[in-house]
Write a protein that holds these residues in place. Structure first.
Motif, PDB file in Angstrom:
ATOM      1  N   LEU A 119     -10.366   4.247   2.316  1.00  0.00           N
ATOM      2  CA  LEU A 119      -9.945   5.421   1.560  1.00  0.00           C
ATOM      3  C   LEU A 119     -10.722   5.528   0.255  1.00  0.00           C
ATOM      4  O   LEU A 119     -11.596   4.708  -0.029  1.00  0.00           O
ATOM      5  N   ASN A 173      -8.760   6.831  -6.245  1.00  0.00           N
ATOM      6  CA  ASN A 173      -7.553   7.651  -6.112  1.00  0.00           C
ATOM      7  C   ASN A 173      -6.334   6.779  -5.835  1.00  0.00           C
ATOM      8  O   ASN A 173      -5.252   6.986  -6.398  1.00  0.00           O
ATOM      9  N   TYR A 174      -6.517   5.805  -4.959  1.00  0.00           N
ATOM     10  CA  TYR A 174      -5.405   4.914  -4.631  1.00  0.00           C
ATOM     11  C   TYR A 174      -4.962   4.114  -5.853  1.00  0.00           C
ATOM     12  O   TYR A 174      -3.764   4.003  -6.144  1.00  0.00           O
ATOM     13  N   ASP A 192       2.501  -0.492  -0.093  1.00  0.00           N
ATOM     14  CA  ASP A 192       2.063  -0.820  -1.452  1.00  0.00           C
ATOM     15  C   ASP A 192       3.001  -1.851  -2.095  1.00  0.00           C
ATOM     16  O   ASP A 192       3.607  -1.605  -3.137  1.00  0.00           O
ATOM     17  N   THR A 204      -1.135   3.876  -7.650  1.00  0.00           N
ATOM     18  CA  THR A 204      -0.286   2.708  -7.438  1.00  0.00           C
ATOM     19  C   THR A 204       0.472   2.327  -8.711  1.00  0.00           C
ATOM     20  O   THR A 204       0.007   2.544  -9.831  1.00  0.00           O
ATOM     21  N   ILE A 211      -7.474  -3.138   1.532  1.00  0.00           N
ATOM     22  CA  ILE A 211      -7.889  -1.755   1.275  1.00  0.00           C
ATOM     23  C   ILE A 211      -9.375  -1.744   0.942  1.00  0.00           C
ATOM     24  O   ILE A 211      -9.849  -2.534   0.121  1.00  0.00           O
TER      25      ILE A 211
END
Length: 240
Positions: free
Chosen positions: A152, A156-157, A91, A161, A123
């Motif tokens: 993914l 949520n990611y 990240d 972050t 992503i």
């Protein structure tokens, strides 16, 4: 010589279900296969009309190649490669995130753009087309070997972050005058609907590419074209 079971396996790999079941995907053409052979991808089997790589291969005819190829004009060789386990997401730096990009050609081009502009991490949410789809693999022209791709739950990611999140919108700030950082996440949306409302809520800054033509007649830019322009601006403004 090509067997019926080999032909059946290869033909089945056009379908994501069977790619996942067998852990294999198809690469076609001399350049594409060469790129993957010279990468960390593990080759499972090669089918070729010539001895091109000094590796064991199944010697097939042009007729056989036409039976197993997904291309209109097959180019000498088809390789089966193993689908690797996904690498951990780093990240950091400039990252591209895709929200339901469905067209294989668009995804393939975006992977090439990531490679060109030095974006190591791509992503995708689960609604984005599979990067091992034969059309995607072909469109990447080998760039798939150099870009880390993860599928993914995108919302949520983005919630977790610490990076700033940028999104492409028609009504966003003009990208040519916006201050852009070296590190951040650029979200690109679906070809027809753009970025979903769920993801839009998580975007820190909306960006737009201004139109210099007739707004009445020109539609929005293709997602891959828009990605190219935005990545170019991110790199240009941080290289000053």
């Amino acid at each position: 010589m090509l067997s019926k079971s080999q032909q059946k396996l290869i033909n089945s790999l056009q379908n994501k279900k069977y790619r996942k079941k067998n852990g294999l995907f198809v690469v076609e053409g001399v350049k594409g296969v060469s790129e993957f052979l010279n990468s960390k991808y593990i080759h499972h089997e090669l089918f070729s009309t010539e001895d091109l790589f000094s590796l064991p291969f199944v010697d097939i005819t042009e007729t056989d190649l036409n039976k197993i190829s997904f291309l209109q004009s097959p180019n000498k060789v088809l390789g089966l490669f193993r689908i690797p386990e996904p690498k951990n997401i780093v990240d950091l730096g400039l990252i591209v995130a895709l929200d339901n990009v469905r067209d294989p050609g668009n995804l393939g081009t975006i992977i090439r753009l990531c490679d060109w502009f030095g974006v190591k991490q791509l992503i995708c949410n689960e609604g984005t087309v599979d990067c091992y789809n034969p059309k995607v693999v072909q469109a990447t022209m080998g760039s798939l070997t150099r870009v880390n791709i993860n599928y993914l739950n995108l919302s949520n990611y983005l919630e977790m972050t610490k990076q700033p999140i940028f999104g492409a919108f028609m009504e966003g700030e003009n990208v040519y005058s916006a201050e852009l950082p070296r590190s951040g996440i650029l979200v690109m949306g679906n070809e027809a609907n753009g970025i979903s409302s769920e993801i839009e809520k998580l975007v820190s800054k909306k960006l737009s590419i201004p139109s210099y033509g007739s707004v009445e007649t020109a539609e929005s830019l293709n997602v891959a074209t828009a990605t190219a322009i935005l990545l170019s601006e991110f790199r240009r403004t941080t290289e000053r």
